[in-house]
Write a protein that holds these residues in place. Sequence first.
Motif, short mmCIF file in Angstrom:
data_model
loop_
_atom_site.label_atom_id
_atom_site.label_comp_id
_atom_site.label_asym_id
_atom_site.label_seq_id
_atom_site.Cartn_x
_atom_site.Cartn_y
_atom_site.Cartn_z
N SER A 155 37.42 42.27 26.51
CA SER A 155 38.03 43.42 27.18
C SER A 155 38.82 44.30 26.22
O SER A 155 39.08 45.47 26.51
CB SER A 155 38.96 42.95 28.31
OG SER A 155 40.11 42.34 27.75
N CYS A 172 44.04 39.33 42.12
CA CYS A 172 42.74 39.14 41.48
C CYS A 172 42.84 38.30 40.21
O CYS A 172 41.83 38.06 39.55
CB CYS A 172 42.12 40.49 41.16
SG CYS A 172 43.05 41.43 39.92
N HIS A 173 44.02 37.84 39.86
CA HIS A 173 44.25 37.01 38.67
C HIS A 173 43.73 37.68 37.42
O HIS A 173 43.21 37.02 36.51
CB HIS A 173 43.62 35.63 38.84
CG HIS A 173 44.03 34.97 40.12
ND1 HIS A 173 45.31 34.52 40.34
CD2 HIS A 173 43.34 34.75 41.26
CE1 HIS A 173 45.37 34.03 41.57
NE2 HIS A 173 44.20 34.17 42.15
N SER A 209 41.18 39.88 37.11
CA SER A 209 39.78 40.30 37.02
C SER A 209 39.61 41.76 37.44
O SER A 209 38.62 42.40 37.10
CB SER A 209 38.89 39.41 37.91
OG SER A 209 39.13 39.69 39.27
N LYS A 239 44.10 45.33 36.77
CA LYS A 239 44.21 43.91 36.40
C LYS A 239 45.66 43.42 36.35
O LYS A 239 45.90 42.24 36.11
CB LYS A 239 43.50 43.61 35.08
CG LYS A 239 42.02 44.00 35.12
CD LYS A 239 41.31 43.73 33.83
CE LYS A 239 39.85 44.15 33.94
NZ LYS A 239 39.08 43.89 32.75
N LYS A 265 38.98 42.70 40.32
CA LYS A 265 38.06 42.78 41.47
C LYS A 265 38.48 41.78 42.52
O LYS A 265 39.15 40.80 42.24
CB LYS A 265 36.65 42.38 41.05
CG LYS A 265 36.05 43.23 39.99
CD LYS A 265 34.87 42.46 39.42
CE LYS A 265 34.16 43.29 38.38
NZ LYS A 265 33.64 44.53 38.95
N GLU A 266 38.02 42.02 43.73
CA GLU A 266 38.15 41.00 44.76
C GLU A 266 36.93 41.03 45.65
O GLU A 266 36.26 42.04 45.77
CB GLU A 266 39.44 41.18 45.55
CG GLU A 266 39.51 42.48 46.30
CD GLU A 266 40.82 42.60 47.07
OE1 GLU A 266 41.34 41.58 47.52
OE2 GLU A 266 41.32 43.73 47.21
N CYS A 277 40.10 45.58 43.12
CA CYS A 277 41.24 44.89 43.72
C CYS A 277 42.20 45.91 44.36
O CYS A 277 42.57 46.90 43.71
CB CYS A 277 41.96 44.08 42.64
SG CYS A 277 43.52 43.39 43.19
N GLU A 320 31.84 42.65 45.87
CA GLU A 320 32.90 42.74 44.87
C GLU A 320 33.41 44.17 44.83
O GLU A 320 32.64 45.10 44.57
CB GLU A 320 32.34 42.40 43.49
CG GLU A 320 32.65 41.00 43.04
CD GLU A 320 32.06 40.71 41.67
OE1 GLU A 320 31.72 41.64 40.93
OE2 GLU A 320 31.94 39.51 41.38
#
Length: 371
Positions: free
Chosen positions: A191, A202-203, A205, A149, A207-208, A142, A139
């Motif tokens: 958050s 990453c929609h 999040s 985000k 992260k990717e 992104c 992970e």
Amino acid sequence: MRDYYELLGVDRDATLAEIKRAYRKQAKQYHPDLNPGDDEAEKKFKELTAAYEVLSDEDKRNIYDRYGEEGLKGTMGSGSYTGYGDIFEDLFDIFGGFGSQRRRNPNAPVQGSDIQVGLRISFKEAMQGVEKEVKVQREETCHTCHGKKTENPDSVHTCPTCHGSGSVQTVQNSFMGRVVQNMTCPECRGSGKIIDEPCSTCHGSGKEKVKKTIKVNIPKGVDTGSVISLSGQGNEGINNGPPGNLLIFIEVEQDKDFSRRGNDLYIEIPISYSQAVLGDIIKIPTLNGLEEERIPRGTDSGHVITLKGKGAPVLQREGRFGNLYATLKIHVPKNVSNEEEKLLEELLVIQGKDIEKSSKGLLDRIKDFFD
Ligand SMILES: [Zn+2]
Ligand SMILES: [Zn+2]
């Protein structure tokens, strides 16, 4: 107050489990936290709890069945009253524990989680050490939004429900006293921010999952069950927290010839009958090639030769090794050449007399035994 059974909606002969189930179902429905400002719900919740407190206790239930609520008034002050301990635990079950959802500052750095992978290596690789590649899915931040985000910073605003804290608190004066509950904000999921246009990659999040091939040096001496930890090679942290670790669980394949217990190695060496009788110099395979060893005359099958320091390397102790134990096994051939056959038959005749002589004592003793 209404009849306790009626209140909980159970029969008079309901089992404890049925009473419990009924209470939980209704308590969830009328819990003050879920009905803020609803006095009726709170009153109902208190009644339900009082009923449950009695019907879930065998002694109190008996008294209630016989004398009704009046009968219980005596017991309340008599010392047999145990308080709300059990009920508190039950509520704890139902609502996942008061305060257990408490979150720290949503912007605080959090260390990334560890990645665990298995790696199978050969016996030889374990003995010599080896460089390997492991493939992991890590992970990472992104690459499109760089962890923000969203690609549009204007679409981020402070969560109106928790005002950016990430948690919501309810303070409640109940029959159990003052109860403060911190729960993850349901609106922003902790958050503190609401994003109208989440990042398309990453929609939201931040992260990717990225496939990585990581080189790892396996030190000599590892065994099945060894774990190699590469610090900082795990998943990326949150809010600039440090990354987690990569944990590699080693499995070492069995060798055809050597077996292993800790740092000691074991091997079986076949010798011939004539070598066992006459003695000889034999060759024993070790990790560093063949070692010559003298076996004395009259060596028994099963005799063990110890080769000190010729075992497996001790993990992370440079220059230290276990022992190698070579067990000699007399090999009995299934087929022999004509020449061997002739010699063996001669030997059989000679040995037949020898055996008769050496077993005479034994045969005599056995004869005595039956007389
Ligand atoms: Zn919120
Ligand atoms: Zn993104």
